[in-house]
Motif scaffolding. Structure first.
Motif, PDB file in Angstrom:
ATOM      1  N   LYS A 114       0.859  -0.945   0.119  1.00  0.00           N
ATOM      2  CA  LYS A 114       0.103  -0.007   0.015  1.00  0.00           C
ATOM      3  C   LYS A 114       0.850   1.275   0.018  1.00  0.00           C
ATOM      4  O   LYS A 114       0.461   2.326  -0.345  1.00  0.00           O
ATOM      5  N   VAL A 115       2.019   1.220   0.554  1.00  0.00           N
ATOM      6  CA  VAL A 115       2.930   2.338   0.688  1.00  0.00           C
ATOM      7  C   VAL A 115       4.388   1.882  -0.037  1.00  0.00           C
ATOM      8  O   VAL A 115       4.882   1.178   0.008  1.00  0.00           O
ATOM      9  N   PRO A 116       5.100   2.969  -0.707  1.00  0.00           N
ATOM     10  CA  PRO A 116       6.211   2.715  -1.322  1.00  0.00           C
ATOM     11  C   PRO A 116       7.284   2.138  -0.050  1.00  0.00           C
ATOM     12  O   PRO A 116       7.155   2.352   0.966  1.00  0.00           O
ATOM     13  N   PRO A 117       8.070   1.157  -0.572  1.00  0.00           N
ATOM     14  CA  PRO A 117       8.996   0.498   0.287  1.00  0.00           C
ATOM     15  C   PRO A 117      10.099   1.622   0.547  1.00  0.00           C
ATOM     16  O   PRO A 117      10.647   2.408  -0.239  1.00  0.00           O
ATOM     17  N   MET A 118      10.635   1.317   1.794  1.00  0.00           N
ATOM     18  CA  MET A 118      11.787   2.072   2.163  1.00  0.00           C
ATOM     19  C   MET A 118      13.088   1.635   1.364  1.00  0.00           C
ATOM     20  O   MET A 118      13.201   0.265   1.203  1.00  0.00           O
ATOM     21  N   GLY A 119      14.226   2.643   1.234  1.00  0.00           N
ATOM     22  CA  GLY A 119      15.170   2.202   0.739  1.00  0.00           C
ATOM     23  C   GLY A 119      15.492   2.782  -0.792  1.00  0.00           C
ATOM     24  O   GLY A 119      14.381   3.198  -1.350  1.00  0.00           O
ATOM     25  N   ASP A 120      16.398   2.509  -1.308  1.00  0.00           N
ATOM     26  CA  ASP A 120      17.043   3.043  -2.633  1.00  0.00           C
ATOM     27  C   ASP A 120      16.607   1.907  -3.572  1.00  0.00           C
ATOM     28  O   ASP A 120      16.643   0.828  -3.496  1.00  0.00           O
ATOM     29  N   GLY A 121      16.415   2.292  -5.000  1.00  0.00           N
ATOM     30  CA  GLY A 121      16.257   1.387  -5.800  1.00  0.00           C
ATOM     31  C   GLY A 121      14.754   0.992  -6.274  1.00  0.00           C
ATOM     32  O   GLY A 121      14.612   0.293  -7.371  1.00  0.00           O
ATOM     33  N   TRP A 122      13.888   1.323  -5.448  1.00  0.00           N
ATOM     34  CA  TRP A 122      12.472   0.899  -5.699  1.00  0.00           C
ATOM     35  C   TRP A 122      11.647   1.985  -6.738  1.00  0.00           C
ATOM     36  O   TRP A 122      11.913   3.173  -6.365  1.00  0.00           O
ATOM     37  N   VAL A 123      11.229   1.465  -7.704  1.00  0.00           N
ATOM     38  CA  VAL A 123      10.343   2.303  -8.658  1.00  0.00           C
ATOM     39  C   VAL A 123       8.961   1.618  -8.622  1.00  0.00           C
ATOM     40  O   VAL A 123       8.674   0.467  -8.783  1.00  0.00           O
ATOM     41  N   GLU A 124       8.039   2.417  -8.877  1.00  0.00           N
ATOM     42  CA  GLU A 124       6.580   1.986  -9.253  1.00  0.00           C
ATOM     43  C   GLU A 124       6.225   1.504 -10.633  1.00  0.00           C
ATOM     44  O   GLU A 124       6.736   2.203 -11.470  1.00  0.00           O
ATOM     45  N   ILE A 125       5.631   0.494 -10.748  1.00  0.00           N
ATOM     46  CA  ILE A 125       5.441  -0.165 -11.900  1.00  0.00           C
ATOM     47  C   ILE A 125       3.926  -0.368 -12.169  1.00  0.00           C
ATOM     48  O   ILE A 125       3.152  -0.466 -11.099  1.00  0.00           O
ATOM     49  N   ALA A 155      11.017   0.694 -20.129  1.00  0.00           N
ATOM     50  CA  ALA A 155      10.578   2.068 -19.813  1.00  0.00           C
ATOM     51  C   ALA A 155       9.073   2.138 -19.460  1.00  0.00           C
ATOM     52  O   ALA A 155       8.547   2.867 -18.634  1.00  0.00           O
ATOM     53  N   SER A 156       8.036   1.373 -20.325  1.00  0.00           N
ATOM     54  CA  SER A 156       6.595   1.392 -20.552  1.00  0.00           C
ATOM     55  C   SER A 156       6.172   0.967 -18.994  1.00  0.00           C
ATOM     56  O   SER A 156       4.965   1.110 -18.947  1.00  0.00           O
ATOM     57  N   ALA A 157       6.998   0.102 -18.364  1.00  0.00           N
ATOM     58  CA  ALA A 157       6.450  -0.432 -17.209  1.00  0.00           C
ATOM     59  C   ALA A 157       6.391   0.303 -15.987  1.00  0.00           C
ATOM     60  O   ALA A 157       5.477   0.232 -15.182  1.00  0.00           O
ATOM     61  N   ARG A 158       7.102   1.594 -15.793  1.00  0.00           N
ATOM     62  CA  ARG A 158       7.112   2.339 -14.981  1.00  0.00           C
ATOM     63  C   ARG A 158       5.776   3.199 -15.045  1.00  0.00           C
ATOM     64  O   ARG A 158       5.281   3.748 -15.957  1.00  0.00           O
ATOM     65  N   VAL A 159       5.375   3.663 -13.811  1.00  0.00           N
ATOM     66  CA  VAL A 159       4.197   4.300 -13.484  1.00  0.00           C
ATOM     67  C   VAL A 159       4.586   5.820 -13.520  1.00  0.00           C
ATOM     68  O   VAL A 159       5.701   6.139 -13.027  1.00  0.00           O
ATOM     69  N   SER A 160       4.144   6.824 -14.277  1.00  0.00           N
ATOM     70  CA  SER A 160       4.320   8.365 -14.403  1.00  0.00           C
ATOM     71  C   SER A 160       4.305   8.726 -12.973  1.00  0.00           C
ATOM     72  O   SER A 160       3.236   8.464 -12.289  1.00  0.00           O
ATOM     73  N   PRO A 161       5.297   9.436 -12.544  1.00  0.00           N
ATOM     74  CA  PRO A 161       5.101  10.460 -11.020  1.00  0.00           C
ATOM     75  C   PRO A 161       3.571  11.022 -11.075  1.00  0.00           C
ATOM     76  O   PRO A 161       3.246  11.632 -11.784  1.00  0.00           O
ATOM     77  N   ARG A 162       3.112  10.823  -9.783  1.00  0.00           N
ATOM     78  CA  ARG A 162       2.007  11.513  -9.561  1.00  0.00           C
ATOM     79  C   ARG A 162       2.210  13.030  -9.466  1.00  0.00           C
ATOM     80  O   ARG A 162       3.060  13.393  -8.487  1.00  0.00           O
ATOM     81  N   ILE A 163       1.489  14.108 -10.109  1.00  0.00           N
ATOM     82  CA  ILE A 163       1.787  15.289  -9.807  1.00  0.00           C
ATOM     83  C   ILE A 163       0.803  15.956  -8.897  1.00  0.00           C
ATOM     84  O   ILE A 163      -0.488  15.826  -9.027  1.00  0.00           O
ATOM     85  N   THR A 164       1.177  16.504  -7.766  1.00  0.00           N
ATOM     86  CA  THR A 164       0.200  17.131  -6.872  1.00  0.00           C
ATOM     87  C   THR A 164      -0.079  18.525  -7.143  1.00  0.00           C
ATOM     88  O   THR A 164       1.444  19.251  -7.204  1.00  0.00           O
ATOM     89  N   ARG A 165      -1.129  19.224  -7.338  1.00  0.00           N
ATOM     90  CA  ARG A 165      -1.333  20.761  -7.516  1.00  0.00           C
ATOM     91  C   ARG A 165      -1.845  21.000  -6.195  1.00  0.00           C
ATOM     92  O   ARG A 165      -2.470  21.016  -5.660  1.00  0.00           O
ATOM     93  N   ALA A 166      -1.324  22.503  -6.009  1.00  0.00           N
ATOM     94  CA  ALA A 166      -1.748  23.242  -4.948  1.00  0.00           C
ATOM     95  C   ALA A 166      -3.211  23.727  -5.297  1.00  0.00           C
ATOM     96  O   ALA A 166      -3.596  23.991  -6.549  1.00  0.00           O
ATOM     97  N   ARG A 167      -4.148  23.751  -4.475  1.00  0.00           N
ATOM     98  CA  ARG A 167      -5.723  24.090  -4.616  1.00  0.00           C
ATOM     99  C   ARG A 167      -5.615  25.573  -5.228  1.00  0.00           C
ATOM    100  O   ARG A 167      -4.985  26.475  -4.704  1.00  0.00           O
ATOM    101  N   VAL A 168      -6.176  25.720  -6.420  1.00  0.00           N
ATOM    102  CA  VAL A 168      -6.292  27.254  -6.773  1.00  0.00           C
ATOM    103  C   VAL A 168      -7.620  27.928  -6.046  1.00  0.00           C
ATOM    104  O   VAL A 168      -8.560  27.526  -6.157  1.00  0.00           O
ATOM    105  N   GLN A 169      -7.183  28.953  -5.634  1.00  0.00           N
ATOM    106  CA  GLN A 169      -8.402  29.759  -4.624  1.00  0.00           C
ATOM    107  C   GLN A 169      -8.658  30.866  -5.598  1.00  0.00           C
ATOM    108  O   GLN A 169      -7.835  31.520  -5.921  1.00  0.00           O
ATOM    109  N   PRO A 170     -10.008  31.238  -5.609  1.00  0.00           N
ATOM    110  CA  PRO A 170     -10.319  32.377  -6.488  1.00  0.00           C
ATOM    111  C   PRO A 170     -10.010  33.717  -5.703  1.00  0.00           C
ATOM    112  O   PRO A 170      -9.879  33.774  -4.441  1.00  0.00           O
ATOM    113  N   MET A 171      -9.475  34.700  -6.498  1.00  0.00           N
ATOM    114  CA  MET A 171      -8.967  36.030  -6.127  1.00  0.00           C
ATOM    115  C   MET A 171     -10.061  36.755  -5.529  1.00  0.00           C
ATOM    116  O   MET A 171     -11.225  36.815  -6.115  1.00  0.00           O
ATOM    117  N   MET A 172     -10.132  37.230  -4.118  1.00  0.00           N
ATOM    118  CA  MET A 172     -11.299  38.029  -3.775  1.00  0.00           C
ATOM    119  C   MET A 172     -11.067  39.589  -4.245  1.00  0.00           C
ATOM    120  O   MET A 172      -9.987  39.967  -4.303  1.00  0.00           O
TER     121      MET A 172
END
Length: 77
Positions: free
Chosen positions: A33-44, A58-75
């Motif tokens: 459920k969580v990424p393993p500890m240590g070097d050399g582990w990649v998500e597939i 190369a096609s086996a790897r999962v693209s890194p998940r991009i987290t975006r900050a929530r955009v808040q409307p300008m007041m």
């Protein structure tokens, strides 16, 4: 009652990981459920036993998940 609630609660999904040596060859797999500890582990995407001791495609790897900050409307001021 707790059992009934647990049936409908969202569950964390298992993810697949491969441990690569310095040459990029697959040395081990892990399904957790969580990424393993240590070097050399990649998500597939999936585990395929024929990749063991072979270079990981190369096609086996999962693209890194991009987290975006929530955009808040300008007041208006």
């Amino acid at each position: 009652m707790h059992f009934l609630w647990s049936l409908f609660a969202p569950r964390q999904k298992y993810r697949s990981f491969a441990k690569l040596d310095p040459q990029g060859r697959c040395q081990a797999f892990k399904h957790c459920k969580v990424p393993p500890m240590g070097d050399g582990w990649v998500e597939i995407e999936e585990i395929r036993l024929n990749w063991l001791h072979q270079p990981l495609p190369a096609s086996a790897r999962v693209s890194p998940r991009i987290t975006r900050a929530r955009v808040q409307p300008m007041m208006a001021t």
